[in-house]
Design a protein around this motif. Sequence first.
Motif, short mmCIF file in Angstrom:
data_model
loop_
_atom_site.label_atom_id
_atom_site.label_comp_id
_atom_site.label_asym_id
_atom_site.label_seq_id
_atom_site.Cartn_x
_atom_site.Cartn_y
_atom_site.Cartn_z
N ARG A 164 0.83 -1.21 0.00
CA ARG A 164 0.00 0.00 0.00
C ARG A 164 0.87 1.26 0.00
O ARG A 164 2.04 1.23 0.37
CB ARG A 164 -0.88 0.01 1.25
CG ARG A 164 -0.06 0.19 2.52
CD ARG A 164 -0.85 0.07 3.79
NE ARG A 164 0.03 0.18 4.96
CZ ARG A 164 0.72 -0.83 5.46
NH1 ARG A 164 0.62 -2.04 4.92
NH2 ARG A 164 1.49 -0.66 6.53
N GLY A 165 0.25 2.37 -0.37
CA GLY A 165 0.98 3.62 -0.24
C GLY A 165 0.53 4.68 -1.22
O GLY A 165 -0.19 4.41 -2.18
N LEU A 166 0.96 5.89 -0.94
CA LEU A 166 0.82 7.01 -1.85
C LEU A 166 2.22 7.32 -2.35
O LEU A 166 3.07 7.77 -1.58
CB LEU A 166 0.21 8.21 -1.14
CG LEU A 166 -0.02 9.46 -2.00
CD1 LEU A 166 -1.07 9.18 -3.06
CD2 LEU A 166 -0.45 10.64 -1.12
N LEU A 167 2.47 7.06 -3.61
CA LEU A 167 3.81 7.19 -4.18
C LEU A 167 3.88 8.46 -5.02
O LEU A 167 3.21 8.56 -6.04
CB LEU A 167 4.17 5.98 -5.04
CG LEU A 167 4.34 4.63 -4.33
CD1 LEU A 167 2.99 3.98 -4.05
CD2 LEU A 167 5.18 3.68 -5.18
N GLY A 168 4.67 9.42 -4.56
CA GLY A 168 4.81 10.67 -5.28
C GLY A 168 6.24 10.90 -5.73
O GLY A 168 7.18 10.60 -4.99
N LEU A 474 -3.45 11.75 1.49
CA LEU A 474 -4.69 11.20 0.96
C LEU A 474 -5.05 9.97 1.79
O LEU A 474 -4.86 8.83 1.36
CB LEU A 474 -4.53 10.82 -0.52
CG LEU A 474 -4.29 11.97 -1.51
CD1 LEU A 474 -4.10 11.42 -2.92
CD2 LEU A 474 -5.44 12.97 -1.49
N PRO A 475 -5.58 10.17 3.02
CA PRO A 475 -5.90 9.04 3.89
C PRO A 475 -6.96 8.13 3.26
O PRO A 475 -7.92 8.59 2.65
CB PRO A 475 -6.41 9.71 5.16
CG PRO A 475 -6.83 11.09 4.73
CD PRO A 475 -5.94 11.47 3.62
N VAL A 479 -5.73 4.43 6.85
CA VAL A 479 -4.28 4.48 6.63
C VAL A 479 -3.89 5.92 6.27
O VAL A 479 -4.41 6.47 5.30
CB VAL A 479 -3.83 3.52 5.51
CG1 VAL A 479 -2.33 3.62 5.30
CG2 VAL A 479 -4.24 2.10 5.84
N PRO A 480 -2.98 6.54 7.03
CA PRO A 480 -2.60 7.94 6.75
C PRO A 480 -1.62 8.03 5.59
O PRO A 480 -0.46 8.42 5.75
CB PRO A 480 -1.96 8.38 8.07
CG PRO A 480 -1.36 7.12 8.63
CD PRO A 480 -2.30 6.01 8.23
N MET A 481 -2.09 7.68 4.41
CA MET A 481 -1.19 7.64 3.24
C MET A 481 -0.74 9.07 2.90
O MET A 481 -1.53 10.00 2.86
CB MET A 481 -1.88 6.97 2.07
CG MET A 481 -2.24 5.52 2.35
SD MET A 481 -2.38 4.47 0.88
CE MET A 481 -3.68 5.25 -0.03
N PHE A 482 0.57 9.19 2.63
CA PHE A 482 1.15 10.49 2.38
C PHE A 482 2.42 10.35 1.56
O PHE A 482 3.00 9.27 1.43
CB PHE A 482 1.45 11.21 3.70
CG PHE A 482 2.68 10.72 4.41
CD1 PHE A 482 3.79 11.54 4.59
CD2 PHE A 482 2.76 9.42 4.91
CE1 PHE A 482 4.92 11.10 5.25
CE2 PHE A 482 3.88 8.98 5.59
CZ PHE A 482 4.97 9.82 5.75
#
Length: 508
Positions: A164-168, A474-475, A479-482
Amino acid sequence: MNRTTLSLIAAGTALVAVTGFAALNAPGGDAAPAEAAAQRPVDRSSLLCPAPSASELAETVYTSFTPKAEDAAGKGEARLERAAKKLPSSEEDADDAKDDKKADDKKAEDKAAKPALEADAVGKPVTAKAAGADSPALIGSAQGALAPGWSVQQTTELPPGNGRGLLGLNCGAPDTDFWFPAASTAADRADYVHLSNPDATAAVVDIELFGPEGALESEVGEDITVPPHSSVPVLLSTLTDEPVDNVTAHVTARTGRIGAAVQVADQKLGADWLPASADPSGSVVLPGIPKDAESVRLVAFAPGDEDADLKISLAGATGSITPAGHESLHVKSGMTAAVDLGDVTKGEAGSLVLTPTDRSVPVVAALRVTRGKGAKQDVAFIPATAAVGERATSPDNRAKGSTLSLTAPGGQAKVRVTASDGSGGGTSVTETYTVRRGTTLEVAPKVPSGLKGTYALTVESLSGTVHAARTLELPTEGVPMFTVQTLPYDRGMVSVPEAKQDLSVLQK
């Protein structure tokens, strides 16, 4: 008179002729010496975006943006083209691939021929979307008015679960040398370095890995060929038999030039991109640690022949402090040093500043930052970054979840922050901030009025030196995805010497 002497005379005569021609055809009519170099907007920019994900569940947004500038007039264009896919490894594989894909060949060719994204106006973001595991790497170029300060960010969402994750990632300019502290070859990590080649000739790349005890043995990290207009992912753990938690990866292009970034997937903590650290320096700044960071790990490496002794400071909202129990860090030459700082921010956003305790020794560094607990964690990486300089941009910001961190390590600084027009509508707004010496100012940017879609943040230095980072949250499902992106100078300007006529060169 021998042949060598004749050749030297001929070469000297040719040089004088060329110099005289340049002087005679230079702008202006005075025979005065050339003036100091002037700053002019660049005419062309290149950026490389690696393949966003190998997951079928991945959803990616690309955001292209060029800030408005008074001295960048005229028309221009920017586009992202799909890179070629990695070639099959053998003739047998090629035959199988040909059979399997024969029916889809024309469709794939038609899609590849169309740009993934096109833009023709400044001051307004342009977005494109991609989904699934087949999204390729992109090779971008901008010309004319869209070249100065052109930035592209790719933002990928992977739903909660393993990986999982927010990949920037800010798509990077091609170069020949990259340092990646905070990489890993451990069993619970899958770190892929993506190598992208924008040119028409193959690039040859070497990858060196350094752990806490020095260089890791590797026989397959040299002579990696990256075909023209293509991208190749390399799993770092396949380059060595040693599983090591904290590794510094050094990527160099022996021939050609490349873009490079490390995609990290941690089985427990989540996933994100690890960008390259700023060039080795005696003092480094790592801006934008979120106030609710659950844990922060500092990883540093000294690439030279000398050990580095660094003072660790945390620049917070009211001033700089030394983290208790972590006053300094000793980095041995050629060895990776790491220290866990825990929840060092204590509920207050901050930035880490490393300075030499004695003599200055160049280092590279990065932070691994986690938020959340247990199965509901996410991870992001903050590399050491250069100052904002004249201007820097974060292309992809949303109505909610964007935070800007501004750090002034050496003295008071003043910046102008512009939130652009929205990609689907909305009017830009501008605010000015003053950052006190040794502090980090956390800003919730003012959203453009009537915003539809996304907007870009542009930071311009008015006085002093400031380092900046943007956090996007973007939770999802608790999950506090960031993800965190630093904002170094956008290199939108270049020095151009002023040439004038000088007929005296013909008389010498």
